[in-house]
Design an enzyme around this catalytic site. Structure first.
Site, mmCIF file in Angstrom:
data_model
loop_
_atom_site.group_PDB
_atom_site.id
_atom_site.type_symbol
_atom_site.label_atom_id
_atom_site.label_comp_id
_atom_site.label_asym_id
_atom_site.label_seq_id
_atom_site.Cartn_x
_atom_site.Cartn_y
_atom_site.Cartn_z
ATOM 1 N N CYS A 42 0.655 -1.217 0.218
ATOM 2 C CA CYS A 42 0.051 0.001 -0.168
ATOM 3 C C CYS A 42 0.813 1.362 -0.014
ATOM 4 O O CYS A 42 1.856 1.150 0.600
ATOM 5 C CB CYS A 42 -0.813 -0.029 1.096
ATOM 6 S SG CYS A 42 -2.165 1.349 1.233
ATOM 7 N N ASP A 44 0.519 3.892 1.630
ATOM 8 C CA ASP A 44 0.565 4.280 3.073
ATOM 9 C C ASP A 44 1.728 4.714 3.573
ATOM 10 O O ASP A 44 2.830 3.765 3.659
ATOM 11 C CB ASP A 44 -0.369 3.455 4.012
ATOM 12 C CG ASP A 44 -0.767 3.901 5.234
ATOM 13 O OD1 ASP A 44 0.129 4.714 6.111
ATOM 14 O OD2 ASP A 44 -1.884 4.068 5.722
ATOM 15 N N ARG A 46 2.845 4.971 6.414
ATOM 16 C CA ARG A 46 3.214 4.269 7.400
ATOM 17 C C ARG A 46 3.697 2.756 7.204
ATOM 18 O O ARG A 46 4.228 1.999 8.179
ATOM 19 C CB ARG A 46 2.193 4.210 8.635
ATOM 20 C CG ARG A 46 1.726 5.651 9.070
ATOM 21 C CD ARG A 46 0.352 5.535 9.553
ATOM 22 N NE ARG A 46 -0.776 5.126 8.802
ATOM 23 C CZ ARG A 46 -1.926 4.919 9.068
ATOM 24 N NH1 ARG A 46 -2.377 5.044 10.249
ATOM 25 N NH2 ARG A 46 -2.714 4.697 7.913
ATOM 26 N N HIS A 98 -2.230 -3.886 5.013
ATOM 27 C CA HIS A 98 -2.013 -3.775 6.368
ATOM 28 C C HIS A 98 -3.121 -3.244 7.135
ATOM 29 O O HIS A 98 -4.130 -2.860 6.458
ATOM 30 C CB HIS A 98 -0.962 -2.551 6.485
ATOM 31 C CG HIS A 98 -1.717 -1.046 5.880
ATOM 32 N ND1 HIS A 98 -2.157 -0.261 6.629
ATOM 33 C CD2 HIS A 98 -1.645 -0.770 4.469
ATOM 34 C CE1 HIS A 98 -2.659 0.676 5.939
ATOM 35 N NE2 HIS A 98 -2.470 0.293 4.471
ATOM 36 N N CYS A 101 -6.099 -0.141 6.920
ATOM 37 C CA CYS A 101 -5.900 0.555 5.630
ATOM 38 C C CYS A 101 -6.968 1.614 5.122
ATOM 39 O O CYS A 101 -8.128 1.220 5.275
ATOM 40 C CB CYS A 101 -5.754 -0.721 4.559
ATOM 41 S SG CYS A 101 -5.564 0.121 2.776
#
Ligand code: CO
Length: 216
Positions: A42, A44, A46, A98, A101
Site C-alpha cells: 500500500c 500508506d 506508515r 496492512h 488501511c
C-alpha cells in the site's frame, strides 16, 4: 527552512552516513540491481517496504498503490511484475496489506471520492462477494481488518491469474507468490497464504500457451 532544503539536508546526511561505513557503497550499488523480492504494498506512509523488513537498497523491487491492488488492466503494475519476474528473476513476489488501511475504510463507506471511486470500486466488488462473512463482524475496525485480509487473498489470486506469473511457472521459474498482512499496532507481519506453481485455481483463468514455449 523550506521543504526542499530540509529534505536535501536529510539526503546529504544519509548519503554521508552510508559512505562512512563503505566509501564505495554507492559505486557498487550503481552498477546493477539483483533484488530477490518484488514487493507490492500500500502507498500508506506508515508502511515503508524496505524499513519494515529491514531490507537494504538493492534488495527489494517495489510497487505501491492504494490498498495494494492487482488490477488486471493496470499496465503500471503489470509492467513492474513482468520486469521483476522475467528480467530480474525474483524468486518471491510479496503482496502485503496492512491493518487499518485507509483505502479499505474508504471502500467500506458510502462517501464520494470522485476519481478515486473508480479505484475503490475494485474493493467494493470484493466486499460485495464476501459481504455475508463481513456482516457477521460487528466492530467496525475488525470489519476493516477482515476486508484487509480478504483483499490480500484476492490480490494474490489476481497475481496468479496473470499470464506473466503463469508463463514464468510454465518455463520452470519457481517464483512464489506470498500474501502478507502488516499489523500497524505491533509492527509485526503475518503470512496468510503462499502460492507456487502447484497452486490450484479455476481453469477459466489458466492460459494455454500452446507451442509458444517450445521456442524458448
Ligand atoms: Co493502506
Amino acid at each position: 527552512m523550506k521543504v526542499k532544503d530540509k529534505l536535501f539536508l536529510s539526503n546529504k546526511a544519509w548519503a554521508l552516513e552510508m559512505q562512512k561505513n563503505d566509501p564505495d557503497y554507492f559505486k557498487k550499488l550503481a552498477k546493477d540491481q539483483a533484488p530477490n523480492y518484488l514487493w507490492i504494498g500500500c502507498s500508506d506512509s506508515r508502511v515503508p517496504a524496505n524499513e519494515i523488513i529491514g531490507a537494504q537498497p538493492g534488495e527489494l523491487f517495489v510497487h505501491r498503490n492504494i490498498a495494494n491492488m492487482v488490477v488486471h488492466t493496470d499496465l503500471n503494475l503489470l509492467s513492474v511484475l513482468e520486469y521483476a519476474v522475467n528480467y530480474l528473476n525474483v524468486d518471491h513476489v510479496i503482496l502485503c496489506g496492512h491493518t487499518g488501511c485507509g483505502g479499505i475504510k474508504a471502500a467500506l463507506s458510502q462517501s464520494n471520492f470522485d476519481l478515486l471511486n473508480k479505484w475503490l470500486r475494485n474493493l467494493k466488488d470484493i466486499y460485495y462477494h464476501h459481504r455475508e462473512e463481513i456482516h457477521l463482524i460487528k466492530d467496525s475496525e475488525a470489519k476493516v481488518n477482515k476486508l484487509v485480509e480478504i483483499n490480500v487473498v484476492e490480490q494474490v489470486h489476481n497475481l496468479i491469474k496473470t499470464g506473466v506469473v503463469q508463463k514464468a511457472w510454465k518455463k520452470g521459474n519457481n517464483v512464489t507468490v506470498h500474501g502478507w498482512v502488516y499489523d500497524m499496532e505491533t509492527g509485526i507481519i503475518k503470512s496468510l497464504l503462499e502460492c507456487d506453481k502447484n497452486a490450484e485455481f479455476d481453469s477459466i483463468y489458466r492460459y494455454d500457451f500452446g507451442d509458444e514455449l517450445d521456442s524458448l
